[in-house]
Write an enzyme that holds these catalytic residues in place. Sequence first.
Site, PDB file in Angstrom:
ATOM      1  CG  ASN A 151      -0.492  -0.145   2.518  1.00  0.00           C
ATOM      2  OD1 ASN A 151       0.659  -0.402   2.685  1.00  0.00           O
ATOM      3  ND2 ASN A 151      -1.281   0.295   3.431  1.00  0.00           N
ATOM      4  CD  GLU A 247       5.023  -0.251  12.961  1.00  0.00           C
ATOM      5  OE1 GLU A 247       3.714  -0.095  13.070  1.00  0.00           O
ATOM      6  OE2 GLU A 247       5.832   0.296  13.574  1.00  0.00           O
ATOM      7  CB  CYS A 281      -1.788   0.831   8.548  1.00  0.00           C
ATOM      8  SG  CYS A 281      -0.735   1.891   8.131  1.00  0.00           S
TER       9      CYS A 281
HETATM   10  P1  NAP Z   1       0.179  -9.073   4.082  1.00  0.00           P
HETATM   11  O1  NAP Z   1      -0.718 -10.454   3.338  1.00  0.00           O
HETATM   12  O2  NAP Z   1       0.287  -9.561   5.338  1.00  0.00           O
HETATM   13  O3  NAP Z   1       1.619  -9.204   3.156  1.00  0.00           O
HETATM   14  C1  NAP Z   1       2.773  -8.333   3.555  1.00  0.00           C
HETATM   15  C2  NAP Z   1       3.896  -9.072   3.347  1.00  0.00           C
HETATM   16  O4  NAP Z   1       4.151 -10.090   3.930  1.00  0.00           O
HETATM   17  C3  NAP Z   1       3.914  -9.264   1.813  1.00  0.00           C
HETATM   18  O5  NAP Z   1       5.441  -9.300   1.395  1.00  0.00           O
HETATM   19  C4  NAP Z   1       3.823 -10.797   1.768  1.00  0.00           C
HETATM   20  O6  NAP Z   1       4.123 -11.393   0.609  1.00  0.00           O
HETATM   21  C5  NAP Z   1       4.532 -11.186   2.853  1.00  0.00           C
HETATM   22  N1  NAP Z   1       4.043 -12.486   3.706  1.00  0.00           N
HETATM   23  C6  NAP Z   1       2.759 -13.243   3.288  1.00  0.00           C
HETATM   24  N2  NAP Z   1       2.946 -14.485   3.870  1.00  0.00           N
HETATM   25  C7  NAP Z   1       4.216 -14.497   4.477  1.00  0.00           C
HETATM   26  C8  NAP Z   1       4.623 -15.471   5.319  1.00  0.00           C
HETATM   27  N3  NAP Z   1       4.184 -16.820   5.663  1.00  0.00           N
HETATM   28  N4  NAP Z   1       5.884 -15.183   5.795  1.00  0.00           N
HETATM   29  C9  NAP Z   1       6.541 -14.199   5.545  1.00  0.00           C
HETATM   30  N5  NAP Z   1       5.987 -13.316   4.800  1.00  0.00           N
HETATM   31  C10 NAP Z   1       4.785 -13.331   4.263  1.00  0.00           C
HETATM   32  O7  NAP Z   1      -0.491  -7.712   4.161  1.00  0.00           O
HETATM   33  P2  NAP Z   1      -0.722  -6.729   2.868  1.00  0.00           P
HETATM   34  O8  NAP Z   1      -1.945  -7.265   2.337  1.00  0.00           O
HETATM   35  O9  NAP Z   1       0.534  -6.780   1.827  1.00  0.00           O
HETATM   36  O10 NAP Z   1      -0.665  -5.389   3.425  1.00  0.00           O
HETATM   37  C11 NAP Z   1      -1.930  -5.095   4.040  1.00  0.00           C
HETATM   38  C12 NAP Z   1      -2.011  -5.073   5.865  1.00  0.00           C
HETATM   39  O11 NAP Z   1      -0.811  -4.196   6.011  1.00  0.00           O
HETATM   40  C13 NAP Z   1      -3.071  -4.535   6.375  1.00  0.00           C
HETATM   41  O12 NAP Z   1      -3.440  -5.190   7.602  1.00  0.00           O
HETATM   42  C14 NAP Z   1      -2.560  -3.099   6.717  1.00  0.00           C
HETATM   43  O13 NAP Z   1      -3.184  -2.603   7.778  1.00  0.00           O
HETATM   44  C15 NAP Z   1      -1.215  -3.384   6.978  1.00  0.00           C
HETATM   45  N6  NAP Z   1      -0.314  -2.303   6.935  1.00  0.00           N
HETATM   46  C16 NAP Z   1       0.228  -1.762   7.999  1.00  0.00           C
HETATM   47  C17 NAP Z   1       1.025  -0.539   8.548  1.00  0.00           C
HETATM   48  C18 NAP Z   1       1.536  -0.207   9.584  1.00  0.00           C
HETATM   49  O14 NAP Z   1       2.553   0.563   9.738  1.00  0.00           O
HETATM   50  N7  NAP Z   1       1.016  -0.437  10.569  1.00  0.00           N
HETATM   51  C19 NAP Z   1       1.496   0.065   7.114  1.00  0.00           C
HETATM   52  C20 NAP Z   1       0.670  -0.568   5.932  1.00  0.00           C
HETATM   53  C21 NAP Z   1       0.125  -1.750   5.928  1.00  0.00           C
HETATM   54  P3  NAP Z   1       3.335 -11.745  -0.648  1.00  0.00           P
HETATM   55  O15 NAP Z   1       2.858 -10.424  -1.257  1.00  0.00           O
HETATM   56  O16 NAP Z   1       3.982 -12.325  -1.618  1.00  0.00           O
HETATM   57  O17 NAP Z   1       2.030 -12.660  -0.202  1.00  0.00           O
END
Ligand code: NAP
Length: 487
Positions: A151, A247, A281
Amino acid sequence: MVMTYKNYVNGNWVASDSGKIFSSLNPADESIVGHFQASTRADVRHAIASASTAFSSWRDTPAPSRAKYLWKMRDLLIKNKERLACLIVLEMGKVIAEARGDVQEAIDVFEYMAGEGRRLFGNTTPSELKDKFAMTVRMPVGVVGLITPWNFPIAIPAWKSAAALICGNSIVWKPSSDTPLCAVEFAKLIDEAGFPKGVFNMVTGSGWEIGDEIVRHQMIRGISFTGSRETGEHILRNAGVKKIGLELGGKNAIIILEDADLDLAVDGVVWGAFGTTGQRCTSASRVIVHEKIKSLFEKKLLARVKNLKVGEGIHHDIGPLINLKAVEKSARYVQIGLDEGAKLLFGGKPLNVHGKGFFFQPTIFTDCKSEMRICQDEIFGPVLSIIPVKSFDEAIRVSNSVSYGLSSAIYTADIQKAFRAINKLEAGLTYVNSSTIGSECHLPFGGVKGTGNGMREAGIHGIDEFSEIKTVYFDYSGKLQKATIDD
Ligand code: NAP
């Protein structure tokens, strides 16, 4: 012609051992923007080995000299700002003004962290004993794994890598599989900035395979992860003893009290709920409004939302969602909201803008109750729930009723209530008379409760995630002196 891009390992562009590729799509029209390496665990191990070799000389490079590479990166980001912003629109879908902001945040954080090269402060403090000096110094963690979401495809990698690099760590980065083109372009600039070979490595591929390898690998000493709570919890369970920064998600609320400037509050709600199509987020997915002003607030809000133009990000107010799964998730939650008895005030459906693309109407539910799932779960789409309340205390209770704790906001003219809210809101960020989004890179960013594990990114606290504190006792008395613990 659609190009195939490679991994960046040890200063070279290399293909995966797998011989396989995957594609990244433009969410506005589903066209393919590029093919990327579907890397394996072996590819990650090569990257970790290269980062490990590079680590010792990077660690020994004085921090003010490391800063010169960061400053070069900052210059390159400035030079490439518009090009990168257009790529973000193409691959991630956010609107162009926000895409420029994504790159600007990266520029700001490289600038800030370059300055940190001349600080990286430790502390000095008196010793219990005569002729003994006591201090703390910062050490790098070692080889760190960065795992990032889609994002903020430039800003989040910049937050992490600028802080990691200035502290003397070497990096293995796995970007989101939804935005690998932005990642390749970021790595190209790192290469152009001239960082020594192996200090920064980028490998594309699936989270469950190469992300998991980073998480479990013994030579990775620290992990900085931004993404969903499910993945964050998986990382905590499997990483072993490592320094871990998480995060995670949010379910952020804007409180609007009866004395608020309503037009200002409506501006904040439109921006917080529908900016980045609700995919921040820090997005505001709940509005907690005093019942006395609820109908006037809704009238003003509806007048604004009806005029929002949804479409590709160069010419519209709201861009697409990231992928089909995200559209399905928003649609599923609309149905859940209806089943729970919330009243649909606006939107609620996927949008067919031109037959292709992952668009969803800005959606507003009202007369919601705090315990409804649409008011508890992170939807990560343009779905807003309005919850009426009778008092300030009830507003705080409702705001705190979720398992997340990232951002919060209150609109009021009452200074006493504003300060009481700052004390009582369970969140890492509180905004007074502005929306839940809008962080500045010299202030710490992060959440409490289910949003994180206590680390902060950006600002002076951002370097805590990427440095270890060493305590140093220097005894110049020339005799054995015992501290009071042994005296
Ligand atoms: P996500 O599905 O958890 O993926 C995040 C990253 O983790 C991607 O690079 C993903 O790879 C990788 N990943 C997935 N499964 C994994 C595993 N088993 N082991 C290690 N890495 C793995 O999250 P998203 O959909 O990309 O992002 C949305 C989320 O991020 C929302 O919940 C949002 O609130 C949160 N977010 C939080 C912040 C903050 O600062 N608090 C900021 C921005 C976003 P792949 O893409 O290859 O699946």
